[in-house]
Design an enzyme around this catalytic site. Structure first.
Site, short mmCIF file in Angstrom:
data_model
loop_
_atom_site.label_atom_id
_atom_site.label_comp_id
_atom_site.label_asym_id
_atom_site.label_seq_id
_atom_site.Cartn_x
_atom_site.Cartn_y
_atom_site.Cartn_z
N LYS A 252 51.82 40.20 11.10
CA LYS A 252 52.24 41.50 11.63
C LYS A 252 52.38 41.43 13.15
CE LYS A 252 49.55 44.27 8.36
NZ LYS A 252 48.15 44.68 8.24
N LYS B 2 51.70 31.26 9.89
CA LYS B 2 51.84 32.25 8.81
C LYS B 2 52.68 33.44 9.29
CE LYS B 2 47.86 35.08 9.91
NZ LYS B 2 46.64 35.74 9.58
N LYS C 231 42.23 35.31 18.60
CA LYS C 231 42.58 36.53 19.33
C LYS C 231 41.99 36.56 20.74
CE LYS C 231 44.02 39.38 15.59
NZ LYS C 231 43.93 40.57 14.78
#
Ligand code: TYM
Length: 329
Positions: free
Chosen positions: A197, A194, A111
């Protein structure tokens, strides 16, 4: 009885990966173990989120958990911030964790990879410490999660062991419970990453509450490869293997057995699409019923917080005392 705890963030839209990797397991676990499940709203604050969105999502995600089969008469369902002990134990554990081990967390590295670390929120850095507090507060033995949480669970175990060594036996050291099949549902458009969201494109992820025809279309259009050979091998055939896993989870067969039944991608995609639609249907139906009565969901959460706090308060007290905090008279 074994104690179970797990959590989910009320950010973005809940997707098929969340359901297959985690929620589905929670609904089974509640009948075998003393189970606690929380909507981790404090964790959601580690990214920018509108206050109104966070509030609305917190109830919506709780409704999704009930729709996914959690029974409030059987398990304890609550909102993390309703039990202030989570944030407090997070502080105590932050005094046990090291900068180096937190900096090694791949989620933090991912991130902050694009931007500069100096601008990242402190909450993003200490995120896994709060997650460890969530788990350790309940003397948790088993934490049902998807494969992406493995590293956070290792950190939690390390912190528990270090604390116990330094301050005496205080915490149960938990184990991750990661499903054999479906632990890492892949993005339908880029099966090397993966389903996520925040990162997946709309076509790459199936949302739990999406209309059946949209779900079916996304799966039928999933990216595979151009070998025209149905084989279960996640490393070299990630797209096909992902479809075999989804079909397996939805039908109860193993991906290897299923691979033998198909020799073309078209029928595999069509069957996976139909099976996933049926797999999600009961969850969607129950969600529509619950969405009409969010007052009911909030009452469930209030009762859950009370039950959770009774356990959490005792553990927090034990941990604080072990560290030398003076009890209030
Ligand atoms: P979160 O909200 O990202 O995801 C919730 C659960 O869904 C699983 N998951 C997946 N499983 C399979 N395939 C995927 N593509 C996929 N994407 C997500 C996650 O592994 C997770 O189990 N840090 C946690 C929340 C948390 C928590 C906790 C979990 C906070 N405190 C204590 C367990 C115990 C998270 O962000 O999950």
């Amino acid at each position: 009885m074994t104690r179970v705890l797990s959590g989910i963030q009320p950010t973005g839209e809940i997707h098929l990966g969340n359901y297959v990797g985690a929620l589905r397991q929670w609904a089974l676990d509640q009948h075998e173990h003393d189970s606690f499940f929380c909507v981790v709203d404090l964790h959601a604050l580690s990214a920018d989120i509108e206050p109104e969105t966070l509030r609305a999502k917190t109830v919506e995600v709780a409704a999704i958990l009930l729709a996914a089969g959690l029974d409030p008469d059987v398990c304890t369902l609550f909102v993390q911030s309703h039990v202030h002990e989570h944030a407090e134990l997070g502080w105590l554990l932050g005094c046990v964790a090291s900068m180096g081990e937190l900096r090694r967390m791949t989620q933090f590295k991912d991130k902050t990879a694009k931007g500069d670390e100096g601008a990242a929120r402190v909450g993003l850095f200490t995120y896994p410490v709060l997650q460890a507090a969530d788990i350790l507060l309940y003397d948790t033995d088993r934490v049902p999660v998807g494969a992406d949480q493995r590293q956070h669970l290792e950190l939690c175990r390390d912190l528990a062991q270090r604390f116990n060594q330094r301050y005496g036996e205080t915490f149960v050291v938990p184990d991750a419970a990661i499903p054999k099949v479906g632990a890492r549902v892949m993005d339908l458009q880029d099966p090397t990453m993966k389903m996520s969201k925040s990162r997946s494109s709309p076509q790459g992820k199936v949302l739990l509450l999406e209309p059946p025809e949209v779900v079916a279309k996304k799966i039928r259009r999933a990216v595979t490869d151009n070998e025209a050979e149905v084989r279960y091998d996640p490393a070299t055939k990630p797209g096909v293997s992902n479809l075999l896993e989804l079909l397996g989870v939805a039908t109860g067969a193993t991906p290897q057995e299923l691979a033998d039944k198909y020799d073309q991608y078209g029928p595999l995609k069509a069957d996976a699409a139909a099976a996933v639609v049926e797999f999600l249907r009961p969850v969607q139906t129950r969600f529509r019923e619950l969405a009409d009565d969010l007052g009911h969901v909030e009452r469930v959460l209030a009762k859950g917080a009370e039950k959770a706090q009774a356990v959490a308060a005792r553990t927090l007290h034990r941990a604080g005392s072990a560290m030398g905090l003076l009890p209030r008279r």
